[in-house]
Design an enzyme around this catalytic site. Sequence first.
Site, short mmCIF file in Angstrom:
data_model
loop_
_atom_site.label_atom_id
_atom_site.label_comp_id
_atom_site.label_asym_id
_atom_site.label_seq_id
_atom_site.Cartn_x
_atom_site.Cartn_y
_atom_site.Cartn_z
N ASP A 83 73.67 7.89 -20.25
CA ASP A 83 73.09 8.78 -19.68
C ASP A 83 72.44 10.56 -20.86
OD1 ASP A 83 72.43 10.94 -17.41
OD2 ASP A 83 74.56 11.48 -17.21
N HIS A 84 72.00 10.88 -21.02
CA HIS A 84 71.69 12.80 -22.22
C HIS A 84 71.74 11.15 -22.69
CE1 HIS A 84 72.14 15.21 -19.20
NE2 HIS A 84 72.71 14.25 -18.42
N HIS A 213 71.01 16.05 -11.54
CA HIS A 213 72.60 16.14 -12.76
C HIS A 213 73.59 17.30 -12.17
CE1 HIS A 213 70.88 13.92 -15.41
NE2 HIS A 213 70.59 13.55 -14.67
ZN LIG Z 1 73.25 15.36 -16.33
#
Ligand SMILES: [Zn+2]
Length: 284
Positions: A83-84, A213
């Site tokens: 993620d990210h 998110h």
């Molecule tokens: Zn996020």
Amino acid sequence: MTIVSAGDLVAQAHARGRAVAALNVITLEHAEAIVTAAAKSGRSLVLQLSENAIRYHRSATPITRAVHSLAEESPVPLAVHLDHLTDDDLVAAAVDGPLRPLIGSVMYDAGSLPYAENLAHTREVVSAGHRAGLWVEGELGYVGGKAGAATSAHVAGVRTDPREAADFVAQTGVDALAVAVGTSHAMATQTARLDHDLIVEIATAVPVPLVLHGSSGVPDAELSRAVDAGIRKVNVGTALNRSMTRAMRAFLADDPDVTDPRRYLAPARDAMCDAVLHLLDLVG
Ligand SMILES: [Zn+2]
């Protein structure tokens, strides 16, 4: 049990008009709590490691391997996702380096860059990711609240524009899109208000599933409505941290002389498992 791609889980959730929960792992206890919740509920989910969490562990492979290994032992199919990602080296490790066999998908985060740059960077990562067989999530419109970030999604105007979103998806080829519709990362309270009309507008404008998110800051009823409106992947990290820390704090206040970390980590892990079960009920 086999490990599946987050893309498969999102597609299944989409077919049911529901969302798949994607839970952030920081410590091994997080991963154990998440996998236990999946087994107890019989529901598939996404285990995800953010670039920030990887940075905390200083090295990407050991923690990712641990998460993958826990997922492998799960009685229900689980996905492992990064993620990210912003760091080029980490992207390279995910696409054709040591992380590739351990994951099925990545979220590439160029959401803080100006539109044209976000588009160009994301397109590159998507095409490399697709060549490697990965499912790739991108972000458009800035979801605020990450450490060091000055902007917040609560600031007026920081919202994903539906027409821009459609163009972005068409030009980058992303498999899913994280959108700014009122959430912010790392919220201590569940007080975020979502722009449900905007979710519907974006879901209508783009052909790929939408990702929310910063979902820990969203009240339960709002989150349910967001899924009804078209959110198909719900990312949650802070809610687990809140339960973990609350349980640890209560234990330590009760028994200030405790030294064995297993004494307070066990109830903390149980509390995280309960938080995941609650979320699975809500979105799945
Ligand atoms: Zn996020």
